[in-house]
Design an enzyme around this catalytic site. Structure first.
Site, PDB file in Angstrom:
ATOM      1  N   SER A 114       0.849  -1.182   0.000  1.00 45.54           N
ATOM      2  CA  SER A 114       0.000   0.000   0.000  1.00 45.54           C
ATOM      3  C   SER A 114       0.892   1.241   0.000  1.00 45.54           C
ATOM      4  CB  SER A 114      -0.929  -0.044   1.221  1.00 45.54           C
ATOM      5  OG  SER A 114      -1.775   1.079   1.263  1.00 45.54           O
ATOM      6  N   SER A 115       0.509   2.264   0.714  1.00 50.66           N
ATOM      7  CA  SER A 115       1.267   3.511   0.783  1.00 50.66           C
ATOM      8  C   SER A 115       0.733   4.319   1.958  1.00 50.66           C
ATOM      9  CB  SER A 115       1.089   4.309  -0.512  1.00 50.66           C
ATOM     10  OG  SER A 115       1.486   5.659  -0.341  1.00 50.66           O
ATOM     11  N   TYR A 137      -5.307   8.397  -6.023  1.00 54.11           N
ATOM     12  CA  TYR A 137      -4.252   7.470  -5.593  1.00 54.11           C
ATOM     13  C   TYR A 137      -4.514   7.013  -4.163  1.00 54.11           C
ATOM     14  CZ  TYR A 137       0.352   5.682  -4.324  1.00 54.11           C
ATOM     15  OH  TYR A 137       1.380   4.889  -3.876  1.00 54.11           O
ATOM     16  N   LYS A 181      -5.306   3.082  -2.748  1.00 54.72           N
ATOM     17  CA  LYS A 181      -4.511   2.386  -1.741  1.00 54.72           C
ATOM     18  C   LYS A 181      -5.336   2.078  -0.494  1.00 54.72           C
ATOM     19  CE  LYS A 181      -0.618   1.911  -3.880  1.00 54.72           C
ATOM     20  NZ  LYS A 181      -0.108   0.554  -4.215  1.00 54.72           N
TER      21      LYS A 181
END
Length: 261
Positions: A153-154, A167, A171
């Site tokens: 993920s982020s 974005y 995620k």
């Protein structure tokens, strides 16, 4: 980092793994660390321009001389048949089982809501959400219990940044998928977890707005530095190991303390 860097031992000896988006950056570090620990690795790349990088990684893995092996597969995770293509190549090379799946492939997005389109939404969610979902679906019938699925993920899944709403949404969706899959697949001991890198040295970091990166560095407690691919790889390799058997449905922030969950 040299392919001769000592690892924590051959904890993944004989395991078969798939790492998507692994010709460069974080993905290449993940594939190399799994191989250092003895795993066989399918290196997945998208663009024909990445073929040379993928082959270089195969050579690095071969130079380990520890029993690990690797193959390369070109597959575009935005296509619905990519998962089946990757799995077929893996089974053809390494036998009838898969032990580890790392969903690392992803695309960045930097556009204001005023300029975002339905086509943009489809483009990013097809790769960042649908791609991992269909790859998991293709892998599961061949996943040897107890399997390990790790989704990259982020910190963007939990933090709000201008021009990155799509974005972040993709995620966050990947993390929700992680929890659902952990609940669904855990009966045989399979675990599903997510790892959230912070700003990490990679080609994708170049696409992050400079002001966001600078702010992240200032607020990263550990050495105020970017992460490295190896920093993330150590976390992923642990989650791929037997020692992580009682961890599932979790998101681990691998960000030097930038994001404390």
């Amino acid at each position: 980092m040299s392919s001769k860097t000592p690892s924590s031992g051959l904890t993944l000896q004989g395991k078969v793994s798939i790492v998507s988006g692994s010709s460069r950056g974080i993905g290449a570090s993940l594939a190399l660390e799994l191989a250092r620990r003895g795993a066989k690795v399918t290196i997945v790349y998208t663009s024909p321009k990445s073929e040379a990088l993928a082959k270089d990684l195969v050579a690095k893995i071969a130079s380990l001389e520890n029993g690990s092996q690797s193959i390369t597969v070109q597959a575009d995770l935005s296509k619905v048949d990519a998962g089946e293509k990757i799995v077929a190549a893996t089974l053809g090379a390494f036998g009838n089982q898969i032990d580890i799946l790392v969903n690392n492939a992803g695309v960045m997005f930097d556009k204001s809501i005023h300029d975002s389109t339905a086509e943009d939404y489809a483009a990013i969610f097809d790769v960042n959400v649908r791609g991992p979902l269909l790859l998991v679906k293709a892998v599961v019938p061949h996943l040897k219990a107890p399997g390990r699925i790790i989704n990259i993920s982020s910190v963007g899944a939990r933090c709000g940044f201008e021009r990155m709403a799509l974005y972040s949404a993709s995620k966050a969706a990947l993390e929700g998928m992680t929890r659902g899959l952990a609940a669904e697949l855990g009966g045989d001991g399979t675990t599903v977890n997510a790892v959230e890198p912070g700003p990490t040295e990679s080609d994708m970091l170049d696409d992050v707005p400079k002001e966001i990166v600078e702010l992240q560095l200032k607020t990263t407690p550990v050495q105020h530095r970017h992460g490295t691919g190896n920093d993330i790889a150590q976390v992923v390799a642990f989650l791929a190991s037997e020692e992580s058997r009682w961890i599932s449905g979790q998101t681990i922030s691998a960000s030097g303390g930038y994001l404390m969950l």
